[in-house]
Design a protein around this motif. Structure first.
Motif, mmCIF file in Angstrom:
data_model
loop_
_atom_site.group_PDB
_atom_site.id
_atom_site.type_symbol
_atom_site.label_atom_id
_atom_site.label_comp_id
_atom_site.label_asym_id
_atom_site.label_seq_id
_atom_site.Cartn_x
_atom_site.Cartn_y
_atom_site.Cartn_z
ATOM 1 N N THR A 93 0.855 -1.183 0.000
ATOM 2 C CA THR A 93 0.000 0.000 0.000
ATOM 3 C C THR A 93 0.893 1.235 0.000
ATOM 4 O O THR A 93 2.056 1.137 0.355
ATOM 5 C CB THR A 93 -0.909 0.057 1.254
ATOM 6 N N ARG A 120 -7.109 5.400 1.320
ATOM 7 C CA ARG A 120 -7.311 4.195 2.126
ATOM 8 C C ARG A 120 -6.902 2.943 1.367
ATOM 9 O O ARG A 120 -7.209 2.794 0.176
ATOM 10 C CB ARG A 120 -8.787 4.101 2.539
ATOM 11 N N SER A 121 -6.202 2.049 2.040
ATOM 12 C CA SER A 121 -5.725 0.806 1.411
ATOM 13 C C SER A 121 -6.890 -0.116 1.074
ATOM 14 O O SER A 121 -7.889 -0.156 1.784
ATOM 15 C CB SER A 121 -4.807 0.064 2.382
ATOM 16 N N PRO A 123 -8.233 -4.126 0.544
ATOM 17 C CA PRO A 123 -7.841 -5.465 1.018
ATOM 18 C C PRO A 123 -7.109 -6.197 -0.110
ATOM 19 O O PRO A 123 -7.378 -5.965 -1.283
ATOM 20 C CB PRO A 123 -9.170 -6.141 1.337
ATOM 21 N N PRO A 153 -6.331 -3.529 5.297
ATOM 22 C CA PRO A 153 -7.414 -4.069 6.155
ATOM 23 C C PRO A 153 -7.266 -5.543 6.543
ATOM 24 O O PRO A 153 -7.482 -5.905 7.704
ATOM 25 C CB PRO A 153 -8.666 -3.843 5.318
ATOM 26 N N ASN A 154 -6.866 -6.420 5.601
ATOM 27 C CA ASN A 154 -6.787 -7.859 5.919
ATOM 28 C C ASN A 154 -5.342 -8.338 6.064
ATOM 29 O O ASN A 154 -5.000 -9.470 5.732
ATOM 30 C CB ASN A 154 -7.513 -8.681 4.839
#
Ligand code: SF4
Length: 321
Positions: A93, A120-121, A123, A153-154
């Motif tokens: 990211t 924002r990244s 997933p 996020p993940n």
């Protein structure tokens, strides 16, 4: 006509690659236009040849991040062999919460870099990725970086899935690492964590205690394969004894590394050429030894104070000698 420069023989593209947030695989960061497929969508394959490189400065020297694979790519037999065949430097990211004044990842201008850091990244499509990686038949060492990789996020699931058959290391500012991370992964498959301690951005964002707590969580979980660096911003150098004592109280020891900045971080002053001799005594001058292909090709020692990074004024990295 510029005299031809000696070339550093690099393994970029052969058994070491750069991966970007969209999954695109490229020979290296400085050769993003040389594509090798996509690690999410497929069509990925490595080259069968080394690459001669005559750049003045290399932003991410893949050969130096895993020197054994460089040796193996040049035909040396490793004994014992490595547990992986390929190294992937993965900008997973560009998002980052720190916005350090001396850092431009995407750029070239600060505005677009800041836009990328504030985006924002997404997933990682880990099921698709595991299929592509497994289909390659290779075992990888994935070095996660950004931006800040732990803002994905993940990210915990990504590391869990990849460490089933591969290895993972990271470059991180530690402040976004979920506290349960260290208890949810197989430490045997985790390589080195390069931890960047960004002292002033932490203070600005009131995250210093977060950093200390995250460090303690990591150490209490028994993980000890890490190194910590601090970028030698003049404001940090001025108070270096105070910071060594502040972080030292929590078992946090760090190396001061040169700041490469074209004049944005300290109004008008370009670094590293602006360091005083006293400041240079505190800094790991050899830290960037492997980042200069022309010099490395001549096996010449690098005087980092002679390096002038590109900036808005000059688009070229130059050696002042
Ligand atoms: S030395 Fe750096 S820029 Fe040159 S090919 Fe290797 S990784 Fe790429």
């Amino acid at each position: 006509m510029e005299p031809s420069q000696p070339k550093w023989i690099c393994n970029a593209g052969k058994n070491a690659v750069s991966i970007l947030p969209d999954g695109s695989v490229n020979v290296c960061w400085d050769r993003k236009e040389e594509h090798l497929g996509n690690i999410f969508r497929g069509g990925f394959s490595l080259r069968d040849h080394l690459v001669p490189c005559s750049l003045v400065h290399c932003a991410c020297p893949l050969w130096a991040f895993e020197k054994n694979l460089h040796a193996e790519a040049k035909g040396e037999t490793l004994n014992p062999p490595l547990p992986y065949q390929a190294y992937a430097h993965w900008h997973i990211t560009y998002e980052c919460q720190m916005l350090c004044e001396y850092c431009i990842v995407t750029g070239p201008d600060r505005a677009s870099d800041t836009r990328d850091k504030k985006t924002r990244s997404l997933p990682v499509p880990i099921d698709d990725m595991v299929k592509v990686v497994d289909a390659s038949g290779l075992s990888f060492y994935f070095s996660l970086m950004g931006g800040e990789p732990f803002l994905v996020p993940n990210i915990v699931e990504v590391v869990q899935r990849l460490t089933e058959r591969h290895y993972v290391g990271a470059n991180t500012n530690l402040c976004a690492v979920p506290r349960h991370f260290w208890k949810s992964i197989n430490h045997d498959r985790i390589g080195n964590f390069h931890i960047s301690l960004h002292i002033y951005p932490l203070e600005r964002k009131n995250l210093t205690q977060d950093f200390i707590d995250s460090f303690k969580t990591m150490v209490d979980a028994g993980f000890n394969r890490y190194n910590i660096t601090v970028v030698a911003h003049p404001k940090v150098i001025d108070r270096i004894d105070y910071y060594r004592e502040l972080f030292g109280r929590h078992g946090i020891a760090f190396k001061l590394i040169p700041m490469l900045d074209g004049g944005g971080a300290v109004k008008g002053k370009v670094y590293p050429e602006s360091y005083t001799s006293d400041e240079l005594k505190l800094i790991e001058r050899d830290w960037l030894e492997d980042y200069f292909p022309q010099k490395n090709a001549k096996n010449e020692k690098v005087d980092v104070t002679k390096f002038r990074p590109r900036s808005l004024k000059s688009t070229k990295n130059t050696m002042l000698e």
